[in-house]
Design a protein around this motif. Structure first.
Motif, PDB file in Angstrom:
ATOM      1  N   GLU A  87      30.624   2.310   6.936  1.00  0.00           N
ATOM      2  CA  GLU A  87      29.394   2.220   7.721  1.00  0.00           C
ATOM      3  C   GLU A  87      29.291   3.397   8.693  1.00  0.00           C
ATOM      4  O   GLU A  87      28.223   3.995   8.849  1.00  0.00           O
ATOM      5  CB  GLU A  87      29.313   0.887   8.480  1.00  0.00           C
ATOM      6  CG  GLU A  87      27.935   0.724   9.099  1.00  0.00           C
ATOM      7  CD  GLU A  87      27.802  -0.447  10.060  1.00  0.00           C
ATOM      8  OE1 GLU A  87      28.740  -1.255  10.180  1.00  0.00           O
ATOM      9  OE2 GLU A  87      26.736  -0.517  10.700  1.00  0.00           O
ATOM     10  N   SER A 134      22.197  -8.472  11.695  1.00  0.00           N
ATOM     11  CA  SER A 134      23.259  -7.484  11.887  1.00  0.00           C
ATOM     12  C   SER A 134      23.384  -7.066  13.338  1.00  0.00           C
ATOM     13  O   SER A 134      24.474  -7.034  13.882  1.00  0.00           O
ATOM     14  CB  SER A 134      22.985  -6.239  11.034  1.00  0.00           C
ATOM     15  OG  SER A 134      22.828  -6.591   9.692  1.00  0.00           O
ATOM     16  N   SER A 159      23.362  10.341   8.425  1.00  0.00           N
ATOM     17  CA  SER A 159      21.954  10.373   8.832  1.00  0.00           C
ATOM     18  C   SER A 159      21.707  11.548   9.766  1.00  0.00           C
ATOM     19  O   SER A 159      20.598  12.033   9.878  1.00  0.00           O
ATOM     20  CB  SER A 159      21.572   9.081   9.570  1.00  0.00           C
ATOM     21  OG  SER A 159      21.580   8.005   8.681  1.00  0.00           O
TER      22      SER A 159
HETATM   23  P1  ATP Z   1      19.246  -7.459   9.228  1.00  0.00           P
HETATM   24  O1  ATP Z   1      18.595  -8.563   9.996  1.00  0.00           O
HETATM   25  O2  ATP Z   1      18.478  -6.968   8.055  1.00  0.00           O
HETATM   26  O3  ATP Z   1      20.661  -7.749   8.848  1.00  0.00           O
HETATM   27  P2  ATP Z   1      19.145  -6.064  11.716  1.00  0.00           P
HETATM   28  O4  ATP Z   1      17.716  -5.984  12.018  1.00  0.00           O
HETATM   29  O5  ATP Z   1      19.948  -7.095  12.387  1.00  0.00           O
HETATM   30  O6  ATP Z   1      19.334  -6.168  10.166  1.00  0.00           O
HETATM   31  P3  ATP Z   1      19.482  -3.223  12.152  1.00  0.00           P
HETATM   32  O7  ATP Z   1      20.236  -2.690  13.302  1.00  0.00           O
HETATM   33  O8  ATP Z   1      18.029  -3.004  12.089  1.00  0.00           O
HETATM   34  O9  ATP Z   1      19.899  -4.721  12.051  1.00  0.00           O
HETATM   35  O10 ATP Z   1      20.103  -2.627  10.814  1.00  0.00           O
HETATM   36  C1  ATP Z   1      21.464  -2.625  10.605  1.00  0.00           C
HETATM   37  C2  ATP Z   1      21.785  -1.682   9.480  1.00  0.00           C
HETATM   38  O11 ATP Z   1      21.394  -0.358   9.842  1.00  0.00           O
HETATM   39  C3  ATP Z   1      23.266  -1.624   9.197  1.00  0.00           C
HETATM   40  O12 ATP Z   1      23.476  -1.645   7.802  1.00  0.00           O
HETATM   41  C4  ATP Z   1      23.673  -0.290   9.790  1.00  0.00           C
HETATM   42  O13 ATP Z   1      24.785   0.275   9.118  1.00  0.00           O
HETATM   43  C5  ATP Z   1      22.442   0.531   9.551  1.00  0.00           C
HETATM   44  N1  ATP Z   1      22.353   1.702  10.433  1.00  0.00           N
HETATM   45  C6  ATP Z   1      22.415   1.729  11.773  1.00  0.00           C
HETATM   46  N2  ATP Z   1      22.314   2.982  12.231  1.00  0.00           N
HETATM   47  C7  ATP Z   1      22.198   3.779  11.143  1.00  0.00           C
HETATM   48  C8  ATP Z   1      22.058   5.184  10.959  1.00  0.00           C
HETATM   49  N3  ATP Z   1      22.047   6.021  11.987  1.00  0.00           N
HETATM   50  N4  ATP Z   1      21.937   5.647   9.684  1.00  0.00           N
HETATM   51  C9  ATP Z   1      21.955   4.806   8.633  1.00  0.00           C
HETATM   52  N5  ATP Z   1      22.097   3.476   8.752  1.00  0.00           N
HETATM   53  C10 ATP Z   1      22.221   2.970   9.989  1.00  0.00           C
END
Ligand code: ATP
Length: 579
Positions: free
Chosen positions: A284, A25, A291
């Protein structure tokens, strides 16, 4: 670890190294200044950079700009591709790619077809997932180079614990093709632990840490033993159903229904690709706002049928409708602890990492699962918690700054504590001592899950002196359960440990229990159990009030060597046991 390094070695003196976390993500880049890790903002000011590329008229956009194109240009936007690296088409899960460029089979690998050039309407390109990763990493590295004012040559990159050799090799190849030397791949949970342990004020302590990496498309939990600065991963658990996107979905459904209720006869915004994309982006951002605040708004222009839509939601309502997802996180964490053969009482710290870890309810639920003295590192539970979205990149940057001076060969050879999953003892090794009540008790010298080789020393006092028998035994913990006394309710002061107070009961929106007379919790405590005897040593004629030093050395082959001698006296006893 031979696969973990880059083929394109750079002279140590010529390196500029950073830490990179490359998620499905989001990605982040970090570097170390004055011994402190710092996450770098890209040109758009983002520290969490969406792992997305989008092409419009031959121009390449990345990060948040590319993410915004999911509404207007989904077909030429590539998202959620990291987990496809090193995989065959038949083994990937394309669930999250429905609203952007679709993955397709391409020989041994996966590719995407996008129009990445200008003016050639009929000639879209087929980009392999490796090529997409290379292009994306190049953008990340350029952002870091621009920020630092010099060309970034090298990086430590984090990977999930279940990334296999092929996936690692594919990631390294993609990075190399972007002219980036990979100093090392380190596992995500270890990077998160490092980010905390690398704080200048931190004291290295033996501890068991549960790291919950809660991202957008996956949730990964690892149980890590930290012994004398060495990290050992004891167990991992992964889940692809309960994650950040699942929380978005809950809000999308909620607001789509509300929209249709408010506008009778209007079409379902989930059934039209553009409306769905708008719904998704706004859900999103509402989720993120929840949060921080206890209320958040949701507002989309022309959501469906040309109708605008605006609404609000409060946190309690959100926590109620998303309960199933939150429970999924609880189960995952509990299963990982169980898999490690541990009890929640064994866990000293829980680190919440990843974007979804910002969610206060998740930390509150974990607070409820673990005993009071377990630290839950999350923004809502610890004022000094590090931003969960920055942990992995910071850990990777710290590791990069530690190893960037080594030659590539030396890094390969290195068994640097932080990054190796080493063999470890299962049970504790210690001696039997007598407590004040005259009972035999186990005194741990080498804690369970200590990475080997290891050497620990202990001084056993011999108040009476004379001949002292040192009995070296294995020990393990078990959980002693004491039922509450039946009358404890009367005065409400039972000694039984309560797991949590009333408002953290993991319940839904009616969760502030009026019930003052809660059931007393049974008392659960960790106690040592004396296991099999490994060796006995008799030290003769110890002087009154003397001390016997017991040293235990566990070899890499798990053989145990024991020495016992009187402190300050000549001679001693030594013996080796083979595992
Ligand atoms: P993955 O590899 O599992 O897809 P990632 O490690 O690439 O994830 P992260 O940034 O750790 O990515 O996680 C992304 C997720 O966190 C998204 O679903 C995003 O909406 C969520 N997210 C980011 N900031 C917040 C926040 N402040 N509160 C709740 N959720 C959040």
């Amino acid at each position: 670890m031979g696969d973990n390094r880059s083929k394109a070695g750079v002279e140590p003196s010529e390196r500029t190294a950073i830490g990179i976390t490359f998620g499905n993500s989001n990605s982040s880049i970090a570097h170390v200044v004055d011994d402190k890790a710092e996450v770098i903002a890209n040109e758009d000011g983002d520290r969490q950079i969406p792992t997305i590329l989008s092409y419009v008229d031959g121009d390449e956009y990345y990060g948040q700009q590319a993410k915004n194109f999911l509404v207007r240009n989904p077909k030429n936007t590539v998202a959620y591709f990291r987990d496809f690296l090193g995989k065959e088409f038949k083994s990937i899960d394309p669930t999250h790619n429905h609203a952007s460029a679709h993955p397709q089979e391409s020989g041994e690998t996966v590719s995407f077809t996008v129009k990445d050039k200008a003016g050639e309407e009929d000639a879209p390109s087929e980009l392999s997932v490796s090529e997409v990763a290379t292009r994306y990493l190049r953008r990340l590295v350029n952002s870091a180079s621009e920020y630092l004012g010099k060309k970034v040559t090298s990086a430590v990159i984090t990977v999930p614990t279940n990334f296999n050799e092929k996936q690692r090799a594919a990631l390294i190849a993609a990075a190399n093709a972007a002219d980036l030397e990979v100093l090392q791949l380190i596992s995500e949970p270890v990077a998160s632990v490092l980010a905390y342990d690398g704080r200048p004020e931190n004291k290295i302590q033996d501890k068991i840490v549960v790291v919950a990496e809660l991202g957008g498309t996956r949730s990964d939990v690892a149980v890590v033993a930290s012994r004398g600065g060495m990290y050992t991963i004891l167990a991992t658990a992964h889940d692809y159903e309960f994650h950040g996107i699942a929380l978005d979905k809950v809000l999308m459904d909620h607001f789509a229904k509300e929209f249709m209720k408010k506008n009778s006869g209007a079409s379902d915004p989930r059934e039209n690709a553009k409306s769905l994309a708008k719904l998704r982006l706004e859900a999103e951002s509402t989720k993120r706002a929840l949060s921080l605040g206890t209320n958040a708004s949701f507002s989309v222009e022309s959501l469906a049928d040309g109708l605008d839509f605006a609404s609000t939601i409060n946190r309690l309502r959100y926590e109620t409708i998303a309960r199933t997802v939150f429970e999924g996180f609880n189960r995952l964490v509990e299963s990982a602890v169980k898999k490690a053969g541990l009890d929640v009482l064994d866990v000293d710290e829980v680190i919440l990492s990843g974007g979804t870890a910002h969610t206060p309810r998740i930390a509150a639920n974990f607070r409820y699962i673990f005993p009071q003295n377990t630290r839950i590192w999350a923004p809502s539970t610890e004022a000094t918690a590090i931003n969960p979205s920055e942990l992995q990149a910071r850990g990777a940057a710290l590791q990069a700054s530690l190893i960037q001076e080594y030659e590539v060969e030396d890094i390969e050879q290195s068994t640097h504590a932080a990054v190796t999953t080493v063999p470890h003892v299962t049970n504790a090794i210690g001696v039997i001592s007598t407590n004040e009540a005259g009972e035999d008790v186990f005194v741990p010298i080498v804690p369970p899950d200590t990475a080997v080789p290891a050497r620990r020393t202990f001084h056993l006092s011999a108040p009476k002196g004379g001949d002292v028998l040192v009995k070296v035994v294995e020990g393990n913990t078990h959980i002693k359960v004491t039922k509450p006394e039946p009358k404890a309710k009367e005065n409400g002061t039972s000694k039984a440990a309560k797991v949590e107070d009333a408002d953290e009961d993991g319940d839904d929106d009616s969760d502030f229990s009026d019930d003052e007379e809660e059931e007393e919790e049974e008392k659960r405590e960790k106690v040592w159990k004396i296991g099999s005897t490994l060796a006995e040593a008799g030290i003769k004629g110890v002087k009154k009030g003397g001390k016997v030093e017991v040293s235990i050395t566990v070899g890499a082959d798990l053989s145990v060597m024991i020495t016992a001698r009187e402190v300050g006296a000549q001679g001693g006893v030594r013996g080796t046991l083979v595992s």
